[in-house]
Design a protein around this motif. Structure first.
Motif, short mmCIF file in Angstrom:
data_model
loop_
_atom_site.label_atom_id
_atom_site.label_comp_id
_atom_site.label_asym_id
_atom_site.label_seq_id
_atom_site.Cartn_x
_atom_site.Cartn_y
_atom_site.Cartn_z
N VAL A 182 0.88 -1.16 0.00
CA VAL A 182 0.00 0.00 0.00
C VAL A 182 0.92 1.21 0.00
O VAL A 182 1.80 1.34 0.85
N ILE A 183 0.73 2.09 -0.99
CA ILE A 183 1.60 3.26 -1.12
C ILE A 183 0.88 4.49 -0.60
O ILE A 183 -0.24 4.80 -1.02
N LEU A 184 1.54 5.18 0.34
CA LEU A 184 1.02 6.40 0.94
C LEU A 184 2.00 7.54 0.73
O LEU A 184 3.18 7.30 0.49
N ASP A 185 1.52 8.76 0.87
CA ASP A 185 2.45 9.89 0.91
C ASP A 185 3.26 9.77 2.19
O ASP A 185 2.82 9.15 3.16
N GLU A 186 4.45 10.38 2.21
CA GLU A 186 5.23 10.36 3.45
C GLU A 186 4.40 11.02 4.53
O GLU A 186 3.73 12.02 4.30
N ASN A 187 4.41 10.45 5.72
CA ASN A 187 3.61 10.91 6.85
C ASN A 187 2.11 10.85 6.53
O ASN A 187 1.33 11.61 7.07
N GLY A 188 1.72 9.95 5.65
CA GLY A 188 0.33 9.86 5.23
C GLY A 188 -0.52 8.91 6.04
O GLY A 188 -1.73 8.89 5.90
N GLU A 189 0.10 8.12 6.91
CA GLU A 189 -0.66 7.15 7.68
C GLU A 189 -1.25 7.84 8.91
O GLU A 189 -0.57 8.56 9.62
N LEU A 190 -2.54 7.65 9.12
CA LEU A 190 -3.24 8.28 10.22
C LEU A 190 -3.84 7.21 11.12
O LEU A 190 -4.47 6.28 10.62
N ALA A 191 -3.66 7.37 12.41
CA ALA A 191 -4.18 6.37 13.35
C ALA A 191 -5.70 6.24 13.24
O ALA A 191 -6.23 5.13 13.32
N GLU A 192 -6.39 7.35 13.01
CA GLU A 192 -7.85 7.29 12.94
C GLU A 192 -8.34 6.61 11.66
O GLU A 192 -9.52 6.32 11.52
N ALA A 193 -7.44 6.35 10.72
CA ALA A 193 -7.81 5.69 9.47
C ALA A 193 -7.69 4.18 9.53
O ALA A 193 -8.03 3.49 8.56
N GLU A 194 -7.22 3.63 10.64
CA GLU A 194 -7.02 2.18 10.76
C GLU A 194 -8.27 1.38 10.40
O GLU A 194 -8.18 0.42 9.63
N PRO A 195 -9.46 1.73 10.91
CA PRO A 195 -10.66 0.95 10.54
C PRO A 195 -10.94 1.00 9.03
O PRO A 195 -11.34 0.00 8.45
N LEU A 196 -10.74 2.15 8.42
CA LEU A 196 -10.97 2.29 6.98
C LEU A 196 -9.98 1.43 6.19
O LEU A 196 -10.37 0.71 5.27
N ILE A 197 -8.71 1.47 6.57
CA ILE A 197 -7.69 0.66 5.90
C ILE A 197 -8.03 -0.82 6.02
O ILE A 197 -8.00 -1.56 5.03
N ASP A 198 -8.38 -1.25 7.23
CA ASP A 198 -8.72 -2.66 7.44
C ASP A 198 -9.93 -3.07 6.61
O ASP A 198 -9.95 -4.16 6.02
N MET A 199 -10.94 -2.22 6.52
CA MET A 199 -12.15 -2.55 5.76
C MET A 199 -11.84 -2.65 4.27
O MET A 199 -12.28 -3.60 3.61
N VAL A 200 -11.09 -1.71 3.74
CA VAL A 200 -10.77 -1.74 2.31
C VAL A 200 -9.96 -2.99 1.98
O VAL A 200 -10.25 -3.68 1.00
N LEU A 201 -8.95 -3.29 2.78
CA LEU A 201 -8.14 -4.48 2.52
C LEU A 201 -8.98 -5.75 2.60
O LEU A 201 -8.83 -6.65 1.78
N LYS A 202 -9.89 -5.81 3.56
CA LYS A 202 -10.76 -6.97 3.69
C LYS A 202 -11.64 -7.12 2.44
O LYS A 202 -11.84 -8.24 1.95
N LEU A 203 -12.14 -6.00 1.92
CA LEU A 203 -13.02 -6.05 0.75
C LEU A 203 -12.30 -6.52 -0.53
O LEU A 203 -12.93 -7.00 -1.45
#
Length: 121
Positions: free
Chosen positions: A27-48
């Motif tokens: 998964v490619i993000l911008d530098e400093n692009g990972e946000l703790a509050e985005a964890e549920p969204l990331i997990d859901m997209v990957l699961k889908l």
């Protein structure tokens, strides 16, 4: 001088057995692009898209030999080989348009993946 010191002095890396499992996806993000509050969204997209988080590396640059499953960079770079291409996480969390476009891509990806599975049978 022993062999390993000689090779190190010549700046030659020695072969080592990998003791960790290779992660096939990226998964490619911008530098400093990972946000703790985005964890549920990331997990859901990957699961889908049928990818486990443990199978993914998260980085700002592509790596040879890894399938890019999701490109979240603000400035997209060609060739686009990612399964999904979306706006950065901060935009996905704040704007419905970016999230709607992502869900549409996921739907299309799932339709394509199920069609390929059907054609193989």
């Amino acid at each position: 001088m022993n062999k390993s010191a000689y090779l190190a002095a010549m700046n030659v890396t020695t072969w080592r057995v990998r003791d960790t499992k290779v992660k096939p996806y990226l998964v490619i993000l911008d530098e400093n692009g990972e946000l703790a509050e985005a964890e549920p969204l990331i997990d859901m997209v990957l699961k889908l898209i049928d990818v486990k988080r443990e199978e993914c590396d998260f980085d700002s640059e592509p790596h040879t030999g890894k399938q890019i499953v999701w490109d979240l960079r603000r400035h997209k770079v060609r060739p686009r080989t990612a399964w999904l291409v979306s706006e950065p996480l901060v935009d996905l969390l704040t704007g419905f348009e970016a999230k709607s476009a992502l869900w549409q891509q996921i739907y299309q990806w799932r339709e394509q993946a199920s069609g390929q599975a059907f054609n193989k049978s």
